[in-house]
Design an enzyme around this catalytic site. Sequence first.
Site, PDB file in Angstrom:
ATOM      1  N   SER A  69      28.310  50.585  36.884  1.00  0.00           N
ATOM      2  CA  SER A  69      29.227  50.246  35.909  1.00  0.00           C
ATOM      3  C   SER A  69      28.693  49.863  34.497  1.00  0.00           C
ATOM      4  O   SER A  69      28.133  50.818  33.930  1.00  0.00           O
ATOM      5  CB  SER A  69      29.779  48.906  36.288  1.00  0.00           C
ATOM      6  OG  SER A  69      30.977  48.569  35.497  1.00  0.00           O
ATOM      7  N   HIS A  70      28.632  48.882  33.672  1.00  0.00           N
ATOM      8  CA  HIS A  70      28.252  48.650  32.318  1.00  0.00           C
ATOM      9  C   HIS A  70      26.870  48.074  32.550  1.00  0.00           C
ATOM     10  O   HIS A  70      25.955  47.749  31.442  1.00  0.00           O
ATOM     11  CB  HIS A  70      28.870  47.287  31.919  1.00  0.00           C
ATOM     12  CG  HIS A  70      28.999  45.918  33.098  1.00  0.00           C
ATOM     13  ND1 HIS A  70      29.678  46.077  34.069  1.00  0.00           N
ATOM     14  CD2 HIS A  70      28.274  44.947  33.136  1.00  0.00           C
ATOM     15  CE1 HIS A  70      29.436  45.142  34.835  1.00  0.00           C
ATOM     16  NE2 HIS A  70      28.643  44.452  34.424  1.00  0.00           N
ATOM     17  N   ASP A 121      33.081  51.217  29.081  1.00  0.00           N
ATOM     18  CA  ASP A 121      31.592  50.810  29.683  1.00  0.00           C
ATOM     19  C   ASP A 121      30.916  51.988  30.309  1.00  0.00           C
ATOM     20  O   ASP A 121      31.568  53.238  30.199  1.00  0.00           O
ATOM     21  CB  ASP A 121      31.745  49.711  30.634  1.00  0.00           C
ATOM     22  CG  ASP A 121      32.759  50.017  32.061  1.00  0.00           C
ATOM     23  OD1 ASP A 121      33.345  51.133  31.903  1.00  0.00           O
ATOM     24  OD2 ASP A 121      32.079  49.393  32.682  1.00  0.00           O
ATOM     25  N   ASP A 167      30.924  53.464  33.318  1.00  0.00           N
ATOM     26  CA  ASP A 167      31.637  54.274  34.108  1.00  0.00           C
ATOM     27  C   ASP A 167      33.370  54.491  33.652  1.00  0.00           C
ATOM     28  O   ASP A 167      34.041  54.978  34.649  1.00  0.00           O
ATOM     29  CB  ASP A 167      31.609  53.641  35.583  1.00  0.00           C
ATOM     30  CG  ASP A 167      32.177  52.218  35.867  1.00  0.00           C
ATOM     31  OD1 ASP A 167      32.243  51.513  34.950  1.00  0.00           O
ATOM     32  OD2 ASP A 167      32.645  52.002  36.819  1.00  0.00           O
ATOM     33  N   ASP A 207      35.758  52.281  33.236  1.00  0.00           N
ATOM     34  CA  ASP A 207      36.943  51.188  33.749  1.00  0.00           C
ATOM     35  C   ASP A 207      37.204  50.044  32.822  1.00  0.00           C
ATOM     36  O   ASP A 207      38.225  49.587  32.756  1.00  0.00           O
ATOM     37  CB  ASP A 207      36.784  50.998  35.097  1.00  0.00           C
ATOM     38  CG  ASP A 207      35.450  50.177  35.464  1.00  0.00           C
ATOM     39  OD1 ASP A 207      34.457  50.014  34.653  1.00  0.00           O
ATOM     40  OD2 ASP A 207      35.164  49.760  36.587  1.00  0.00           O
ATOM     41  N   ARG A 208      36.212  49.635  32.083  1.00  0.00           N
ATOM     42  CA  ARG A 208      36.145  48.635  31.099  1.00  0.00           C
ATOM     43  C   ARG A 208      36.920  48.873  29.688  1.00  0.00           C
ATOM     44  O   ARG A 208      36.375  50.073  29.409  1.00  0.00           O
ATOM     45  CB  ARG A 208      35.200  47.892  30.847  1.00  0.00           C
ATOM     46  CG  ARG A 208      34.552  46.876  32.180  1.00  0.00           C
ATOM     47  CD  ARG A 208      33.373  46.111  31.857  1.00  0.00           C
ATOM     48  NE  ARG A 208      33.276  45.458  33.383  1.00  0.00           N
ATOM     49  CZ  ARG A 208      32.601  44.459  33.336  1.00  0.00           C
ATOM     50  NH1 ARG A 208      31.764  43.864  32.248  1.00  0.00           N
ATOM     51  NH2 ARG A 208      32.349  43.828  34.530  1.00  0.00           N
ATOM     52  N   LYS A 212      40.526  49.547  37.467  1.00  0.00           N
ATOM     53  CA  LYS A 212      41.057  49.234  35.956  1.00  0.00           C
ATOM     54  C   LYS A 212      40.495  50.584  35.398  1.00  0.00           C
ATOM     55  O   LYS A 212      39.848  51.469  35.784  1.00  0.00           O
ATOM     56  CB  LYS A 212      40.144  48.204  35.472  1.00  0.00           C
ATOM     57  CG  LYS A 212      38.444  48.117  35.750  1.00  0.00           C
ATOM     58  CD  LYS A 212      37.913  46.547  35.420  1.00  0.00           C
ATOM     59  CE  LYS A 212      36.380  46.617  35.713  1.00  0.00           C
ATOM     60  NZ  LYS A 212      36.136  45.662  36.828  1.00  0.00           N
TER      61      LYS A 212
HETATM   62  C1  G1P Z   1      32.187  40.960  36.937  1.00  0.00           C
HETATM   63  C2  G1P Z   1      33.459  40.436  36.246  1.00  0.00           C
HETATM   64  C3  G1P Z   1      34.692  40.819  37.167  1.00  0.00           C
HETATM   65  C4  G1P Z   1      34.945  42.208  37.446  1.00  0.00           C
HETATM   66  C5  G1P Z   1      33.431  42.722  38.016  1.00  0.00           C
HETATM   67  C6  G1P Z   1      33.306  44.275  38.014  1.00  0.00           C
HETATM   68  O1  G1P Z   1      31.858  40.411  38.137  1.00  0.00           O
HETATM   69  O2  G1P Z   1      33.378  39.147  36.211  1.00  0.00           O
HETATM   70  O3  G1P Z   1      36.007  40.205  36.321  1.00  0.00           O
HETATM   71  O4  G1P Z   1      35.552  42.648  38.390  1.00  0.00           O
HETATM   72  O5  G1P Z   1      32.383  42.167  37.251  1.00  0.00           O
HETATM   73  O6  G1P Z   1      33.423  44.820  37.161  1.00  0.00           O
HETATM   74  P1  G1P Z   1      31.105  39.257  38.452  1.00  0.00           P
HETATM   75  O7  G1P Z   1      29.914  39.427  37.899  1.00  0.00           O
HETATM   76  O8  G1P Z   1      31.649  38.031  37.535  1.00  0.00           O
HETATM   77  O9  G1P Z   1      31.165  38.919  39.785  1.00  0.00           O
HETATM   78 ZN    ZN Z   2      32.549  49.522  34.990  1.00  0.00          ZN
END
Ligand code: G1P
Ligand code: ZN
Length: 542
Positions: free
Chosen positions: A113-114, A277, A279, A281-282, A376
Amino acid sequence: MEISLIKTKAYDDQKPGTSGLRKKVKRFMEQNYLENFVQSLFNSLEDLPGKTLVLGGDGRYYNDKAIQTILKMAAANNIGKIILAKDGVLSTPAASNLIRKYKTFGGIILSASHNPAGINEDFGIKYNIYNGAPAPSSITDKIFEISKTITEYKIIKTADIDISTIGTTKIGDMEIEIIDGVKDYATMLEGIFDFSAIKNLFAGDFTICFDAMHAVTGPYAKYILEYMLGAKSGSVINAIPKEDFNNGHPDPNLTYAKELVDIMYSDNAPDFGAASDGDGDRNMILGKGFFVTPSDSLAIITDNHKLIPYYAGGISGVARSMPTSAACDVVAKELGINCYEVPTGWKYFGNLMDADMVAICGEESFGTGGNHVREKDGLWAVLCWLNILAITKKSVKDITEKHWQKYGRNYYTRYDYEGLNSDIAKDLFNNLKDTFGSYNGKMMDGFIIDFADEFTYTDPIDNSVTRNGLRIIFTDGSRIIYRLSGTGSSGVTLRVYIEKYEKDGSKVTSQPAIALSNLIELSDIIAEISERTGRTKPDVIT
Ligand code: G1P
Ligand code: ZN
């Protein structure tokens, strides 16, 4: 082609979290680490032989190598067909779309992801099921169980295949269809939004800056925003995906998307700014010198859903993760639609969407999406806003401020304490849990605590129970929430979410920092954060 059975030794740390298995790349590069997980995944799925899977990833370091390994293992495990994005690069929402569109058995998404990429950074692998949603715990638990005792994996030893050309190829009996990862996704979004209204918007003097942060959304945003919708060339910045994301941290927030934030707060800022981000999705939404919190964005999209053709007939409901502000609850009440509060993590929205109980969902962590896919979707959120702006002809700031005036404002902030010592963080959390009861009815700093509890969610469809986060709810609706992150790849991150609701529309443009300052102080006192961690301030404030 001959199938090789390779002896392997099990690892004990392959438990997938809410977003799949995330580790440092170097862990994934250890002997058979990836192979063990992939074989455990295949073993966990009954009826897999002969079926079709989607495969792709965010293009980060090791993506290409992992794709080749997975293809060879898939063929050895009798998988019928793989739909593979060209070069193995596919955004997460686009993967979810492909699974749904081609009705595949499931899909494998490679992403962290990010989180940063590169040889010293992160990698991840996640399995999504037939409806395009991340696998439920019943599957991820099974994968973990198998991974602890696995002794061999299957692979076809063959040369790497060319995945850069669209077309069909094979490994053994398994067909590999290499497709353009952007086209199906773009077509899907075209069917949701009023593209002609957005084209007209860009045909005028409306300007936009979309920051792809050197990550996967570059080609998607270029194609959709510049090519299909006519935003001026160069509107998408940092558009060429790099395997190390240019050494950046592709998390679209005010801290990490600094380049975009500087542009949007400069004298000649464009009308609209957005980022996505690693990938895809954000999302983060900005106006000229103006930031829209993800919680407000969810509420505003919900309030204006009828302007979006896909939702013109109305929606059944909206859902948010528990720490997300209650701004959308106020809108849902006014519109007379369902509103659900689920645990953190996109997977909790899946059942509600499948049962058509909600159509739009969001998280405070820059995640917003609809029932068009089961992830998302960053560009979807951007197009929601562009669609709304194109029809209303208002600015981002105007829309948001009018929203506050009508519905009141949920002042909101999140404090992240990163890389905490795991024992200290767990003690802090457990201590809070043990002392919680004593706070009920107590008055602190002018706030009266209505109740304090551990958030417990029973899924209305499958009745599974999830506990996630400690809540302190005040009698005026203000909230302090504590959670330990489930997505980090090293150390422990404590997240503290602080919210205060101002109902009076005439007071809502004051500074959030002032409105929240007492609660921020209380959040430290109640959980003994500075005392226990030695940290005097968080690492990231959102
Ligand atoms: C974090 C975000 C959560 C999101 C997840 C995946 O998780 O807070 O809302 O769904 O990344 O992108 P966390 O690190 O808080 O468990
Ligand atoms: Zn992501």
